[in-house]
Each structure stands twice: as structure tokens, then as C-alpha cells.
Write an enzyme that holds these catalytic residues in place. Structure first.
Site, short mmCIF file in Angstrom:
data_model
loop_
_atom_site.label_atom_id
_atom_site.label_comp_id
_atom_site.label_asym_id
_atom_site.label_seq_id
_atom_site.Cartn_x
_atom_site.Cartn_y
_atom_site.Cartn_z
CG ASP A 119 -33.80 3.10 86.99
OD1 ASP A 119 -33.55 3.49 85.83
OD2 ASP A 119 -33.58 3.81 88.01
CB SER A 120 -35.92 2.73 81.45
OG SER A 120 -35.21 1.58 81.04
CG ASP B 189 -30.25 1.37 86.23
OD1 ASP B 189 -29.20 1.93 86.56
OD2 ASP B 189 -31.03 1.82 85.37
CE LYS C 210 -27.74 2.69 83.89
NZ LYS C 210 -28.49 3.78 84.57
CD GLU D 262 -30.24 7.66 87.50
OE1 GLU D 262 -30.56 8.73 88.03
OE2 GLU D 262 -31.02 6.99 86.80
CD GLU E 190 -30.69 9.32 80.32
OE1 GLU E 190 -30.28 8.55 81.21
OE2 GLU E 190 -31.90 9.46 80.02
O1 KIV Z 1 -32.76 2.84 82.91
C1 KIV Z 1 -32.30 2.94 81.76
O2 KIV Z 1 -32.81 2.40 80.79
C2 KIV Z 1 -31.10 3.75 81.60
C3 KIV Z 1 -30.69 4.11 80.20
C4 KIV Z 1 -31.58 5.18 79.67
C5 KIV Z 1 -29.26 4.48 80.11
O3 KIV Z 1 -30.48 4.13 82.55
#
Ligand code: KIV
Length: 272
Positions: free
Chosen positions: A54-55, A93, A122, A124, A189
Site C-alpha cells: 500500500d506504499s 497488502d 499482508k 499490519e 520494518e
Molecule cells: O507497503 C509497502 O510497500 C510495505 C513495505 C514497506 C514492507 O509494506
């Protein structure tokens, strides 16, 4: 042909391959990907795992945090990455508030897997009940501990986590708990390298680090950082691999090589 049929025809890496890499002591490589072209290029270069992070809210959409990213955004980008992917394992994510309840988490994860083609989702935080519920429904889960970008407004700033003894103890316990809850991968992280090493040694599941030192079982970087095209402030743990390469493909090969040989991250890119 449907996306699902496309994905089925590919011989992608599986969670068993990642577990085998950990057991053999070979490092796992992971880059973020948000579209089909980068996905093809990274997987063709041999990157083990593509993370549709989600970056993308920051590096693709131009927001100043990951909070505005929606499940529809994640679905769209996961579809693009799955379409371009040739052999990598794809993780997608779960964006902010997409796992607010057990049912919502499972339904949103199913969307990313069924319609997006992701192999794993994924999540968090040490959301133990939600992880257990998703795993019971057959959803493969990657946990994410340490710096949690979706909690930026609670944290106040992006900073290294687990620095004092109490915080380190809690992080270690959270890591053990997410594994016991059924998570099959863990991303750490921005935590001290010594703590990440201890967690990686104790856990049976593969641990992939970003800003977590060289002793994790693998490394992930945001692709735009390692290609030197992220024009914002560079975090200490990133490295521009384009400085040593004459093409994006070669930069990725150098990244893979340095990770596999334990040369990246160096002390300069780690927190003590
Ligand atoms: O969203 C993302 O790119 C991430 C990485 C920084 C692990 O969660």
C-alpha cells in the site's frame, strides 16, 4: 482468458519454496511492484516475492501516507502485478481499515486472492484474532510488525521501533504470537538489527526485513527507492542500486546478488 486462468497456468513460487529457502539458509528477495511491466521485469530477473504494497498510495498516487489507499485500489494494482508476473510469489497488502472486523478482513482478502490473483495477503499489526480467523478460512497471511505505516497518526512520525527493552520484548512476543496464530510469513520494518536477528532465529516461518538488518531471512525494498526514482527524503535503510547499473534489469540483478550474498543491507543501511 480470465485473470484466474492466467494465474493458474503460471508456475509461480509457493510458500513451500520460501520455507525451503529459509531452511537452506538462502536469502529471500522481495521488491514492491504496482504494475504489469515492473512485475514482469522483476520476476524475470528472479525476484522471489513481489509485494503489492500500500506504499503505492505514496509513490504512485502521491499521498503523504498510505492511509487513503482503498481495497479497490489494491485490487486494481494486484491484478496488474499478477498479470505481469511470471514466476514470483505475490503478496497483496490489506489497506487501512480493510480488516476492521473478522468478516470484512476475510472478504477483502478473498477479493485480493480470487479477483486479484494474490497468493497471500499482508496485514499490519499483531491482529491475532483476525489472523486466526483468516487462516481458518484458508487465507494465507503475512504479518507485518515493527514500524506500521498505517498507524502513522498514532505514532506521530516514521521512526525505528523496538528500541528499548520493553518494546523489544513486546515485539518478540508479537512475532511469536503471529506465528502461532497461523501467519506463514513475517515482515519486520525498521527495527534494530539485533532484535530482527533474534526474531528470525526463533521463528520457523520466513522473516523478511526492511530496515531490519542483514540477518533476516530475506529483504524487501520499495522498488522506487532502490531504483532511485523516489524523489522524497531517502530513509537510511534504502539503497539506490541504479548507481551501479546501466539498466533497471541490471539494478535488480545487483539487488538480488547483494541480498543473496548477505552484502545488503550493510551496517550503513541498518539500525543498531
Ligand atoms: O507497503 C509497502 O510497500 C510495505 C513495505 C514497506 C514492507 O509494506
Amino acid at each position: 482468458m480470465s485473470l484466474y486462468a492466467d494465474v493458474l497456468q503460471k508456475k509461480c513460487k509457493t510458500i513451500l519454496d520460501l520455507q525451503a529457502l529459509k531452511q537452506a539458509g538462502e536469502k529471500i528477495t522481495c521488491l514492491t511492484a504496482y504494475d504489469a511491466t515492473f512485475s514482469t521485469l522483476f520476476s524475470r530477473a528472479g525476484v522471489d516475492v513481489l509485494l503489492v504494497g500500500d506504499s503505492l498510495g505514496m509513490v504512485v498516487q502521491g499521498h503523504n501516507s498510505t492511509l487513503p489507499v482503498s481495497i479497490q485500489d489494491m485490487l486494481y494494482h494486484t491484478q496488474l502485478v499478477s498479470r505481469g508476473n511470471e514466476e514470483a510469489f505475490v503478496i497483496s497488502d490489506m489497506p487501512f481499515m480493510s480488516a476492521a472486523s473478522h468478516l470484512e478482513a476475510a472478504k477483502n482478502a478473498a477479493l485480493l486472492i480470487q479477483q486479484g490473483g494474490a497468493h497471500m495477503v499482508k496485514l499490519e499489526g499483531a491482529r491475532l484474532d483476525v489472523i486466526k480467523f483468516m487462516v481458518q478460512q484458508g487465507i494465507p497471511v503475512c504479518a507485518h510488525l515493527g514500524l506500521l505505516p498505517q498507524s502513522i497518526n498514532q505514532l506521530g512520525r516514521y521512526s525505528v521501533q523496538g528500541k528499548n527493552e520493553a518494546a523489544a520484548k513486546q515485539l518478540l512476543q508479537d512475532a511469536i504470537d503471529v506465528e502461532q496464530s497461523g501467519a506463514q510469513l513475517l515482515i519486520l520494518e525498521c527495527i534494530p538489527a539485533k532484535l530482527a536477528k533474534e526474531i528470525s532465529q526463533i521463528l520457523k516461518i520466513p522473516v523478511i526485513g526492511i530496515g531490519a538488518g542483514v540477518d533476516c531471512d530475506g529483504q524487501v525494498l520499495v522498488a522506487y527507492d532502490m531504483l532511485g526514482i523516489n524523489l522524497g527524503k531517502q530513509a537510511k535503510f534504502t539503497k539506490n542500486f541504479m548507481l551501479q547499473a546501466d539498466s533497471i534489469f541490471n539494478a535488480v540483478l545487483i539487488f538480488i546478488n547483494e541480498v543473496k550474498q548477505g552484502k545488503f543491507p550493510s551496517l550503513k543501511e541498518s539500525y543498531q
